[in-house]
Design a protein around this motif. Sequence first.
Motif, PDB file in Angstrom:
ATOM      1  N   LEU A  10      25.458 -17.646  10.378  1.00 31.78           N
ATOM      2  CA  LEU A  10      24.559 -18.372  11.279  1.00 31.78           C
ATOM      3  C   LEU A  10      23.652 -19.331  10.520  1.00 31.78           C
ATOM      4  N   SER A  11      23.189 -18.934   9.345  1.00 35.35           N
ATOM      5  CA  SER A  11      22.355 -19.849   8.563  1.00 35.35           C
ATOM      6  C   SER A  11      23.180 -21.037   8.064  1.00 35.35           C
ATOM      7  N   TYR A  12      24.446 -20.786   7.732  1.00 45.40           N
ATOM      8  CA  TYR A  12      25.333 -21.883   7.326  1.00 45.40           C
ATOM      9  C   TYR A  12      25.542 -22.850   8.491  1.00 45.40           C
ATOM     10  N   LEU A  13      25.795 -22.315   9.685  1.00 50.67           N
ATOM     11  CA  LEU A  13      26.007 -23.171  10.850  1.00 50.67           C
ATOM     12  C   LEU A  13      24.770 -23.982  11.189  1.00 50.67           C
ATOM     13  N   SER A  14      23.611 -23.340  11.183  1.00 47.85           N
ATOM     14  CA  SER A  14      22.390 -24.074  11.530  1.00 47.85           C
ATOM     15  C   SER A  14      22.046 -25.100  10.459  1.00 47.85           C
ATOM     16  N   GLY A  15      22.342 -24.784   9.198  1.00 42.91           N
ATOM     17  CA  GLY A  15      22.055 -25.724   8.127  1.00 42.91           C
ATOM     18  C   GLY A  15      22.932 -26.953   8.167  1.00 42.91           C
ATOM     19  N   ASN A  16      24.165 -26.806   8.555  1.00 43.56           N
ATOM     20  CA  ASN A  16      25.094 -27.937   8.562  1.00 43.56           C
ATOM     21  C   ASN A  16      25.190 -28.652   9.904  1.00 43.56           C
ATOM     22  N   LEU A  17      24.653 -28.061  10.942  1.00 41.16           N
ATOM     23  CA  LEU A  17      24.741 -28.685  12.259  1.00 41.16           C
ATOM     24  C   LEU A  17      24.019 -30.026  12.289  1.00 41.16           C
ATOM     25  N   ALA A  18      22.825 -30.073  11.752  1.00 46.67           N
ATOM     26  CA  ALA A  18      22.063 -31.330  11.755  1.00 46.67           C
ATOM     27  C   ALA A  18      22.771 -32.388  10.918  1.00 46.67           C
ATOM     28  N   GLY A  19      23.278 -32.006   9.761  1.00 43.91           N
ATOM     29  CA  GLY A  19      23.968 -32.965   8.905  1.00 43.91           C
ATOM     30  C   GLY A  19      25.247 -33.485   9.517  1.00 43.91           C
ATOM     31  N   ASN A  20      26.026 -32.605  10.106  1.00 45.43           N
ATOM     32  CA  ASN A  20      27.277 -33.032  10.740  1.00 45.43           C
ATOM     33  C   ASN A  20      27.017 -33.959  11.913  1.00 45.43           C
ATOM     34  N   PHE A  21      26.072 -33.582  12.760  1.00 43.51           N
ATOM     35  CA  PHE A  21      25.796 -34.388  13.941  1.00 43.51           C
ATOM     36  C   PHE A  21      25.241 -35.749  13.552  1.00 43.51           C
ATOM     37  N   ALA A  22      24.285 -35.773  12.640  1.00 43.39           N
ATOM     38  CA  ALA A  22      23.704 -37.045  12.207  1.00 43.39           C
ATOM     39  C   ALA A  22      24.751 -37.920  11.529  1.00 43.39           C
ATOM     40  N   GLY A  23      25.594 -37.321  10.688  1.00 39.70           N
ATOM     41  CA  GLY A  23      26.654 -38.084  10.031  1.00 39.70           C
ATOM     42  C   GLY A  23      27.638 -38.673  11.022  1.00 39.70           C
ATOM     43  N   PHE A  24      27.981 -37.909  12.042  1.00 43.35           N
ATOM     44  CA  PHE A  24      28.913 -38.386  13.055  1.00 43.35           C
ATOM     45  C   PHE A  24      28.316 -39.543  13.849  1.00 43.35           C
ATOM     46  N   VAL A  25      27.082 -39.384  14.288  1.00 44.44           N
ATOM     47  CA  VAL A  25      26.451 -40.411  15.116  1.00 44.44           C
ATOM     48  C   VAL A  25      26.246 -41.702  14.316  1.00 44.44           C
ATOM     49  N   ILE A  26      25.736 -41.586  13.106  1.00 42.06           N
ATOM     50  CA  ILE A  26      25.511 -42.772  12.286  1.00 42.06           C
ATOM     51  C   ILE A  26      26.841 -43.412  11.893  1.00 42.06           C
ATOM     52  N   GLY A  27      27.841 -42.602  11.617  1.00 39.30           N
ATOM     53  CA  GLY A  27      29.159 -43.143  11.282  1.00 39.30           C
ATOM     54  C   GLY A  27      29.771 -43.917  12.428  1.00 39.30           C
ATOM     55  N   MET A  28      29.632 -43.402  13.631  1.00 39.50           N
ATOM     56  CA  MET A  28      30.165 -44.110  14.788  1.00 39.50           C
ATOM     57  C   MET A  28      29.372 -45.386  15.069  1.00 39.50           C
ATOM     58  N   ALA A  29      28.072 -45.342  14.847  1.00 37.98           N
ATOM     59  CA  ALA A  29      27.257 -46.533  15.070  1.00 37.98           C
ATOM     60  C   ALA A  29      27.509 -47.593  14.000  1.00 37.98           C
ATOM     61  N   SER A  30      27.985 -47.181  12.845  1.00 34.64           N
ATOM     62  CA  SER A  30      28.207 -48.144  11.765  1.00 34.64           C
ATOM     63  C   SER A  30      29.455 -48.999  11.985  1.00 34.64           C
ATOM     64  N   THR A  31      30.248 -48.685  12.957  1.00 37.87           N
ATOM     65  CA  THR A  31      31.395 -49.550  13.246  1.00 37.87           C
ATOM     66  C   THR A  31      30.935 -50.917  13.724  1.00 37.87           C
ATOM     67  N   ARG A  32      29.731 -50.991  14.260  1.00 36.44           N
ATOM     68  CA  ARG A  32      29.176 -52.287  14.651  1.00 36.44           C
ATOM     69  C   ARG A  32      28.921 -53.163  13.434  1.00 36.44           C
ATOM     70  N   LEU A  33      28.734 -52.544  12.282  1.00 41.90           N
ATOM     71  CA  LEU A  33      28.525 -53.299  11.050  1.00 41.90           C
ATOM     72  C   LEU A  33      29.753 -54.147  10.733  1.00 41.90           C
ATOM     73  N   VAL A  34      30.919 -53.591  10.940  1.00 41.00           N
ATOM     74  CA  VAL A  34      32.159 -54.341  10.701  1.00 41.00           C
ATOM     75  C   VAL A  34      32.278 -55.481  11.712  1.00 41.00           C
ATOM     76  N   ALA A  35      31.940 -55.207  12.957  1.00 41.90           N
ATOM     77  CA  ALA A  35      32.033 -56.242  13.990  1.00 41.90           C
ATOM     78  C   ALA A  35      31.018 -57.352  13.766  1.00 41.90           C
ATOM     79  N   HIS A  36      29.967 -57.086  13.013  1.00 41.16           N
ATOM     80  CA  HIS A  36      28.967 -58.112  12.732  1.00 41.16           C
ATOM     81  C   HIS A  36      29.513 -59.175  11.767  1.00 41.16           C
ATOM     82  N   PHE A  37      30.407 -58.783  10.872  1.00 38.23           N
ATOM     83  CA  PHE A  37      30.921 -59.699   9.858  1.00 38.23           C
ATOM     84  C   PHE A  37      32.346 -60.184  10.108  1.00 38.23           C
ATOM     85  N   PHE A  38      33.138 -59.419  10.857  1.00 34.47           N
ATOM     86  CA  PHE A  38      34.545 -59.759  11.060  1.00 34.47           C
ATOM     87  C   PHE A  38      34.865 -59.812  12.542  1.00 34.47           C
ATOM     88  N   THR A  39      35.935 -60.507  12.862  1.00 36.24           N
ATOM     89  CA  THR A  39      36.433 -60.567  14.233  1.00 36.24           C
ATOM     90  C   THR A  39      37.957 -60.628  14.200  1.00 36.24           C
TER      91      THR A  39
END
Length: 111
Positions: A10-39
């Motif tokens: 449970l401590s492992y799950l709670s410790g990694n939950l924030a990191g996994n979720f934040a990494g996923f959300v920021i990673g998905m939002a970073s796809t806009r970075l590619v669209a900013h420079f390329f088409t």
Amino acid sequence: MKNGMSGKFLSYLSGNLAGNFAGFVIGMASTRLVAHFFTTRSIHNLWGLTARKTVVDKQSFHALEWCISTLIGFLVFEVVSKFLKQKLDDLLPRYKATRWLVETQEAPAKN
């Protein structure tokens, strides 16, 4: 022994939950970075003739999106799971998410 393993799990799950979720959300939002420079070529930019950005084919565009989102998501995951978690544990040791679990497991073992 079973309670100790479930507490660690449970401590492992709670410790990694924030990191996994934040990494996923920021990673998905970073796809806009590619669209900013390329088409890609489409009817909106007359198949690349009126594009103001660098024109790449669709396979390259999707590969760039995937690589950038994976790289940035992994970096955010590492920062959150290592540094931010350590800082929060140092600043707020009383408010750990799994502290209640450890206290309830230690109480019956002492008696």
